[in-house]
Design an enzyme around this catalytic site. Structure first.
Site, short mmCIF file in Angstrom:
data_model
loop_
_atom_site.label_atom_id
_atom_site.label_comp_id
_atom_site.label_asym_id
_atom_site.label_seq_id
_atom_site.Cartn_x
_atom_site.Cartn_y
_atom_site.Cartn_z
N ASP A 102 21.89 5.99 1.47
CA ASP A 102 20.44 6.09 1.48
C ASP A 102 20.04 6.53 2.89
OD1 ASP A 102 17.59 5.26 1.21
OD2 ASP A 102 18.23 3.62 2.51
N ASP B 28 17.11 0.99 -3.93
CA ASP B 28 18.54 1.27 -3.86
C ASP B 28 19.34 0.34 -4.77
OD1 ASP B 28 18.18 3.22 -1.88
OD2 ASP B 28 18.24 1.71 -0.30
N ASP C 125 19.68 -0.12 1.54
CA ASP C 125 18.99 -1.30 2.04
C ASP C 125 17.73 -1.66 1.24
OD1 ASP C 125 17.46 0.93 2.90
OD2 ASP C 125 16.46 -0.36 4.34
P1 ADP Z 1 12.48 6.66 0.63
O1 ADP Z 1 12.93 5.29 0.19
O2 ADP Z 1 13.62 7.62 0.78
O3 ADP Z 1 11.55 6.63 1.81
P2 ADP Z 1 10.31 6.72 -1.29
O4 ADP Z 1 10.46 7.03 -2.73
O5 ADP Z 1 9.98 5.34 -0.90
O6 ADP Z 1 11.63 7.25 -0.58
O7 ADP Z 1 9.18 7.67 -0.68
C1 ADP Z 1 9.24 9.05 -0.88
C2 ADP Z 1 8.07 9.74 -0.22
O8 ADP Z 1 6.84 9.28 -0.79
C3 ADP Z 1 7.92 9.48 1.26
O9 ADP Z 1 8.73 10.32 2.04
C4 ADP Z 1 6.43 9.77 1.46
O10 ADP Z 1 6.21 11.15 1.55
C5 ADP Z 1 5.82 9.26 0.18
N1 ADP Z 1 5.31 7.89 0.30
C6 ADP Z 1 5.77 6.81 -0.37
N2 ADP Z 1 5.06 5.70 -0.06
C7 ADP Z 1 4.14 6.08 0.84
C8 ADP Z 1 3.08 5.40 1.55
N3 ADP Z 1 2.83 4.10 1.40
N4 ADP Z 1 2.32 6.13 2.38
C9 ADP Z 1 2.54 7.45 2.57
N5 ADP Z 1 3.51 8.14 1.93
C10 ADP Z 1 4.30 7.48 1.08
MG MG Z 2 16.27 2.72 2.69
#
Ligand code: ADP
Ligand code: MG
Length: 338
Positions: free
Chosen positions: A38, A287, A283
């Protein structure tokens, strides 16, 4: 391996802060072919911070107001990017306040709270926030607000979105070319950008970076030296993901993966490498299905409880070097080197 050898292996692991859940788990790590990491919080420190900000409609939404609206939307967010936006807004808006910066990390009392804030997994967050601006409430930007709303100094609620381009697309917000190129420039530097849309138009963009763990490069090199294929999986965009992977010497990237998609990616790798041998290191909450699906699930100790529960191994020191130690112990135990 004899039960004694397994006991010794597990014991040595424990002294290194590596928790192994059973002899099976110890054995499965000796014949790995693929290891999937991840990105955020695993290869990176998981402490993202805002490094750049650009306003696109400063006349309608000046800096303070825009930061306030973004922070209000993110106030209840547990996403690291949300916390980064919140922390940045606090540091910019509460400079004079006698806030203890550490204690106030979760203090959102200075924010006009958003109404009906709603997380959009993999995309961002949205909500309604009272606006001090006299700018029109939308949806059509440029249309004047009705007299009663604007002139009386009445607070109107505006729709606030904070998230990526996919969120903007989903919500029908146009992203001007000027914005796209600002974002792309930062992404090619390894930053993750989030957009702030107010009343259906993009008011600002923020560039956020998360430092790499210092040991990550060396660990990836060592794993490749052992003949393992390294993959990185992330919900982040392709441009940023590729830049980060490049810095780490990781050739295989899976980006823009939806929160529930990581386990599917692990499954696909297992299918292409028949006989298994796929490890996952992660983490986060999202995941955990992938950690459970992998032949060897390795959780970062500082990660979320649910990831720790789903994993076969837990790295209590949250040090990626311990991935190497774990594999080494497994090999030694199951090749009866001692
Ligand atoms: P990762 O765990 O790899 O960060 P996520 O699925 O949690 O992937 O998030 C993917 C994308 O969604 C982030 O890179 C961001 O662009 C957007 N995103 C998710 N949650 C938020 C948030 N609370 N505020 C702003 N952008 C968000
Ligand atoms: Mg992570």
């Amino acid at each position: 391996a004899t039960p004694t050898a397994v006991m010794v292996g597990t014991g040595v692991a424990a002294t290194n802060g590596i928790l192994i859940k059973g002899a099976d788990a110890l054995e499965r790590a000796h014949s790995l072919k693929v290891i999937v990491f991840d990105k955020t919080g695993t290869l990176t420190k998981g402490t993202p911070s805002v490094v750049d900000l650009q306003l696109f409609t400063p006349g309608l939404y000046p800096l303070d107001e825009t930061l306030h609206l973004a922070a209000a939307a993110e106030a209840g967010s547990e996403h690291p990017l949300g916390r980064a936006v919140l922390g940045y807004a606090r540091s910019q808006l509460c400079l004079d306040a006698d806030l203890d910066m550490d204690a106030s990390a979760t203090d959102v009392s200075w924010i006009r709270p958003a109404r009906d804030a709603e997380t959009v997994p993999g995309k961002g967050i949205k909500g309604w926030v009272a606006s001090n601006s006299n700018a029109p409430a939308g949806p059509a930007p440029g249309k004047l607000a009705s007299e009663g709303q604007a002139a009386g100094g009445l607070q109107r609620e505006v729709r606030v979105l904070v998230g990526n381009k996919a969120l903007m697309a989903q919500e029908g917000v146009q992203v001007p070319r000027e914005v796209t190129s600002w974002i792309y420039e930062r992404e090619t530097q390894g930053a993750t950008c989030v957009l702030v849309a107010v009343a259906s138009s993009v008011a600002a963009a923020l560039a956020i970076t998360d430092p790499l763990k210092p040991e990550a490069v060396g660990v990836v090199a060592a794993l490749r030296g052992l003949g393992l294929q390294c993959y990185m999986v992330t919900g982040d965009n392709w441009t940023t993901a590729r830049v980060i992977a490049d810095k780490l010497g990781i050739l295989n990237v899976m980006a823009e993966v939806q929160p529930d998609g990581k386990a599917e990616q692990v499954k696909l790798l297992q299918a292409t490498h028949r006989g298994g041998g796929v490890a996952m290191v992660g983490d986060g909450v999202n995941d955990s299905p992938a950690l459970a699906q992998a032949d060897v699930g390795i959780a970062i100790g500082s990660g979320t409880d649910i990831a720790v529960e789903a994993a076969d191994y837990v790295l209590m020191r949250s040090d990626l070097e311990d991935v190497l130690t774990a594999i080494d112990l497994s090999k030694k135990t199951f090749r009866r080197i001692w």
